[in-house]
Design an enzyme around this catalytic site. Sequence first.
Site, short mmCIF file in Angstrom:
data_model
loop_
_atom_site.label_atom_id
_atom_site.label_comp_id
_atom_site.label_asym_id
_atom_site.label_seq_id
_atom_site.Cartn_x
_atom_site.Cartn_y
_atom_site.Cartn_z
N LYS A 15 0.83 -1.22 0.00
CA LYS A 15 0.00 0.00 0.00
C LYS A 15 0.86 1.26 0.00
O LYS A 15 0.56 2.22 -0.72
CB LYS A 15 -0.93 -0.03 1.22
N ARG A 89 -11.57 4.15 8.65
CA ARG A 89 -11.38 2.79 9.15
C ARG A 89 -12.68 2.20 9.66
O ARG A 89 -12.72 1.01 9.95
CB ARG A 89 -10.38 2.81 10.31
N ARG A 128 10.24 -10.89 6.05
CA ARG A 128 10.79 -9.56 5.75
C ARG A 128 11.92 -9.23 6.72
O ARG A 128 11.81 -9.44 7.91
CB ARG A 128 9.65 -8.53 5.88
N ARG A 159 11.41 -6.93 12.26
CA ARG A 159 10.54 -6.05 13.06
C ARG A 159 9.66 -6.85 14.02
O ARG A 159 9.15 -7.91 13.65
CB ARG A 159 9.64 -5.23 12.13
N ARG A 170 -2.27 -8.40 13.33
CA ARG A 170 -2.44 -7.27 12.41
C ARG A 170 -3.40 -7.63 11.27
O ARG A 170 -4.22 -6.83 10.86
CB ARG A 170 -1.09 -6.83 11.84
#
Length: 215
Positions: A15, A89, A128, A159, A170
């Site tokens: 995104k 949202r 990642r 992360r 998430r």
Amino acid sequence: MSTIVVLVGPPGSGKGTQAKVLCERFGMAHLSTGDMLRAAKKAGTLEPEFLAIMDSGGLLPDAAVIGLIDRRSREADCSPGFLLDGFPRTVPQAEALGTMLDSRGLKLDAVVQLDVKRELLEERLIHRRTDKRSGQIYHLLYNPPPPELLQAPDSLEHRKDDQPDAVKTRLDAYDSMTAALLPYYEERGLLRRIDGVGKPEEVTGRVVASLDTVK
Ligand code: AMP
């Protein structure tokens, strides 16, 4: 005529990359509520109760984010149009956005949803890694870091929010957020569901083609 677009996509859907390219291409300002709130936090201007909500990963009250978007979208760089990222949202936020645009004689052109299967998102996020020095992002399987980085694991960051449990949380949060929001926009004929799998420029091509019909 301003171009006003909402961009929706789960974590790991690309995104951020698409937002940047689309804003350059259509001359839109990039309005990310998350970025605005983080900037306010850094500047020390965020109300303490909002700071606590943000830190806990909860959602700020609708009125607070609506006010933020209302003020920001009146600035000069928004007159050619703006791309909303991270807002709305919730359905009440979507309704408030509609009312705000109506009152200013503006209209939402499209809601672009980047569609990527959940298994693929998990795979992208969990593998990642970021080079701590350069900020360069790698994927352990598809775009592996150079051997010197792999041999010095401390130089690569995994992360906290890319650990498997956090990724699941998430993605669940994204699913519950969009469960009502996407049907709301679909009913209004504004939703453009875009296949988000492929090279970034291929995905951009699909988004641009879907926006051609609104201009
Ligand atoms: P983001 O970077 O978009 O994930 O936003 C970071 C944090 O800012 C979120 O976890 C929320 O606490 C807050 N936030 C951003 N956008 C909104 C929104 N539209 N409504 C409520 N809270 C938001």
